[in-house]
Design an enzyme around this catalytic site. Structure first.
Site, mmCIF file in Angstrom:
data_model
loop_
_atom_site.group_PDB
_atom_site.id
_atom_site.type_symbol
_atom_site.label_atom_id
_atom_site.label_comp_id
_atom_site.label_asym_id
_atom_site.label_seq_id
_atom_site.Cartn_x
_atom_site.Cartn_y
_atom_site.Cartn_z
ATOM 1 N N LEU A 130 -35.560 -9.489 -0.348
ATOM 2 C CA LEU A 130 -36.943 -9.047 -0.469
ATOM 3 C C LEU A 130 -37.467 -8.449 0.836
ATOM 4 O O LEU A 130 -38.659 -8.515 1.107
ATOM 5 C CB LEU A 130 -37.847 -10.219 -0.892
ATOM 6 C CG LEU A 130 -37.755 -10.661 -2.356
ATOM 7 C CD1 LEU A 130 -38.732 -11.790 -2.627
ATOM 8 C CD2 LEU A 130 -38.006 -9.496 -3.315
ATOM 9 N N ALA A 150 -38.312 -5.158 2.556
ATOM 10 C CA ALA A 150 -38.497 -3.737 2.244
ATOM 11 C C ALA A 150 -37.944 -2.870 3.366
ATOM 12 O O ALA A 150 -37.920 -3.266 4.527
ATOM 13 C CB ALA A 150 -39.980 -3.445 2.033
ATOM 14 N N CYS A 153 -20.455 -0.134 -2.820
ATOM 15 C CA CYS A 153 -20.490 -0.938 -4.052
ATOM 16 C C CYS A 153 -21.755 -0.729 -4.873
ATOM 17 O O CYS A 153 -21.691 -0.175 -5.974
ATOM 18 C CB CYS A 153 -20.322 -2.421 -3.710
ATOM 19 S SG CYS A 153 -18.662 -2.855 -3.156
ATOM 20 N N PHE A 213 -16.403 -10.798 -5.238
ATOM 21 C CA PHE A 213 -17.830 -10.857 -4.909
ATOM 22 C C PHE A 213 -18.030 -10.850 -3.390
ATOM 23 O O PHE A 213 -18.852 -11.588 -2.854
ATOM 24 C CB PHE A 213 -18.467 -12.111 -5.519
ATOM 25 C CG PHE A 213 -18.293 -12.226 -7.004
ATOM 26 C CD1 PHE A 213 -19.018 -11.410 -7.861
ATOM 27 C CD2 PHE A 213 -17.394 -13.121 -7.552
ATOM 28 C CE1 PHE A 213 -18.861 -11.508 -9.239
ATOM 29 C CE2 PHE A 213 -17.230 -13.225 -8.921
ATOM 30 C CZ PHE A 213 -17.960 -12.411 -9.770
ATOM 31 N N ASP A 234 0.854 -1.178 0.000
ATOM 32 C CA ASP A 234 0.000 0.000 0.000
ATOM 33 C C ASP A 234 0.887 1.224 0.000
ATOM 34 O O ASP A 234 2.029 1.165 0.467
ATOM 35 C CB ASP A 234 -0.937 0.017 1.216
ATOM 36 C CG ASP A 234 -2.218 0.800 0.934
ATOM 37 O OD1 ASP A 234 -2.139 2.041 0.859
ATOM 38 O OD2 ASP A 234 -3.276 0.177 0.765
#
Length: 444
Positions: free
Chosen positions: A258, A260, A268, A154, A32
């Site tokens: 699903l 809400a 991302c 992922f 880094d």
């Protein structure tokens, strides 16, 4: 002879990947350009909260008693070039300021530096999320004898260690002309998870680049779909939780993503779908992704709707002088990430409209203070709720689901809770004397 691996960029993705590669038995060197970050990692600590990562890191960092010593960190590009057989580039690709497009400056700088030191015969592997077409361009930056592959990540924050050690798929994009050696090396790198059943999918460069943005776009679409249904339920008197349960039994739909609520955030999904739209425009196929603009719009609208729910709970008048408790600051649980957090966005909107907002989050307090230093912060949920006229539950931490509603009711000025994640047990809260409301669900 065992492969030696370098990881360029030691943020959330890079630090996790480096530790996981060491866990798989490789000698690993992380690089880094920020010395303070390298010092922290070299001591076995991480600059972010991710369950299990610090323990994994400490198990392998050289110089820590009892470690395998397989993992080291440096700021030297020359050391990286001399050490590595396979170089993973894991730097950030943020959204451009004032634009939808992806900022490739960190990726470009990393590849330019790597090109100056990489040994012939070594392999560069891009893991950063980039616009389609980037890999082909970057392959031209590398010197002769250094191949390129694209291996998108992922990772789910909160599950990053698990997702790296036991990925649900490994996607490898290789050159169309001769990617055999790149594929062979990456099969060697990922031999352990492949042996444990992780699918290994080989594609060309464009397909590998599109997999990540396509996956994130699909997830964002599913989340915004159920949030759009919540708006309909609110208008029609339906129950979005029961609706989601019913359609989720259809195996073509499934029940994940699903729930809400106030919508998605983080580093991302929002920036990836916007960058995808921008790139589609550059390719002349912007109409193919027009629907993503509405997905983004639905998502952002939910934040304003939560603010309006809070206003109505306070009688529909001004927030001025009213005390509002916000449970949650991070964009999701099991993370300290507050980037584009719906919880903080809602808290900030109410604060700017005159509300006295007090926030509590199990892990995100320090980062939240950096973003919104003018908000109030409490050391516990109980202290955040003390004297509150309304309580907003905006990040679904397990700690919040396990709170004692009766204990909180005893200190709140008015026992009114708005569940922005549809994750609390409404009956339990009502039984403790609370007025409970959730997005897309009946009031009673």
């Amino acid at each position: 002879m065992a492969l030696k691996i370098t990881v360029i960029g030691t943020g959330y993705l890079g630090a996790t990947h480096a530790a996981a590669m060491a866990e798989m038995g490789f000698e690993v060197l992380g690089l880094d350009v920020v010395p303070e970050k390298i010092e922290l990692l070299a001591s076995g600590r991480v600059p972010m909260y991710e369950p299990g990562l610090e323990e994994l890191l400490a198990r392998h960092v050289a110089g820590i008693e009892g470690s395998t010593g397989r993992l080291r960190f440096t700021t030297s590009w020359e050391e990286v070039g001399a050490f590595g057989d396979v170089h993973f580039v894991c730097v950030n690709t943020p959204q451009k300021h004032g634009e939808y497009g992806c900022d490739m400056s960190y990726v470009d700088a990393a590849f330019a530096s790597l090109a100056g030191v990489a040994r012939p015969g070594s392999l560069a592997v891009g893991k950063s999320t980039v616009p389609v077409g980037s890999a082909e361009r970057l392959a031209g930056v590398l010197p002769e004898g250094v191949e390129l592959a694209w291996n998108p990540e992922f990772l789910r924050e909160g599950f990053a260690v698990q997702d790296t050690l036991r990925p649900d798929r490994i996607v490898v994009g290789v050159p169309g002309d001769d990617g055999g050696r790149a594929e062979k090396l990456l099969r060697e790198v990922y031999a352990v998870p492949v042996a444990e059943g992780s699918p290994f999918v080989v594609t060309d460069f464009p397909t590998a680049e599109l997999v990540k943005t396509a996956a994130n776009s699909f997830l964002a679409t599913k989340i915004s779909f159920i949030n759009a249904m919540a708006e309909i339920c609110e208008a029609a008197g339906g129950d979005v939780a029961k609706l989601a349960e019913a359609i989720g039994h259809d195996e073509r739909i499934g029940n994940k993503f699903l729930r809400a609520g106030v919508g998605f955030g983080g580093g991302c999904l929002p920036k990836d779908i916007r960058a995808f739209m921008a790139r589609a425009g550059e390719l002349g196929v912007d109409q193919a992704l027009t629907f993503l603009r509405e997905i983004d719009s639905i998502n952002m609208r939910r934040r304003g709707q939560m603010v309006e729910m809070a206003r109505q709970a306070l009688g529909g008048d001004s927030f001025l002088g009213r005390r509002v408790a916000v449970l949650g600051a991070t964009f999701k649980p099991d993370s300290d990430d507050v980037r584009d957090s719906p919880a903080l966005n809602v808290a900030g909107q109410i604060h700017l409209q005159g509300g006295q907002v007090t926030v509590y989050d199990p892990k995100g307090m320090e980062n939240a203070r950096k973003v919104f230093p003018t908000l109030g912060y409490a050391d516990s949920a109980l202290e955040a709720v003390r004297g509150a006229d309304v309580v907003l539950h905006l990040t679904e931490w397990r700690e919040f689901r396990e709170l004692d509603p009766a204990e909180l009711a005893a200190v709140a000025s008015s026992p009114v809770v708005l569940d922005g994640r549809n994750a609390l047990d409404g009956e339990r809260w009502r039984a403790a004397g609370w007025t409970y409301r959730a997005m897309g669900r009946p009031r009673a």
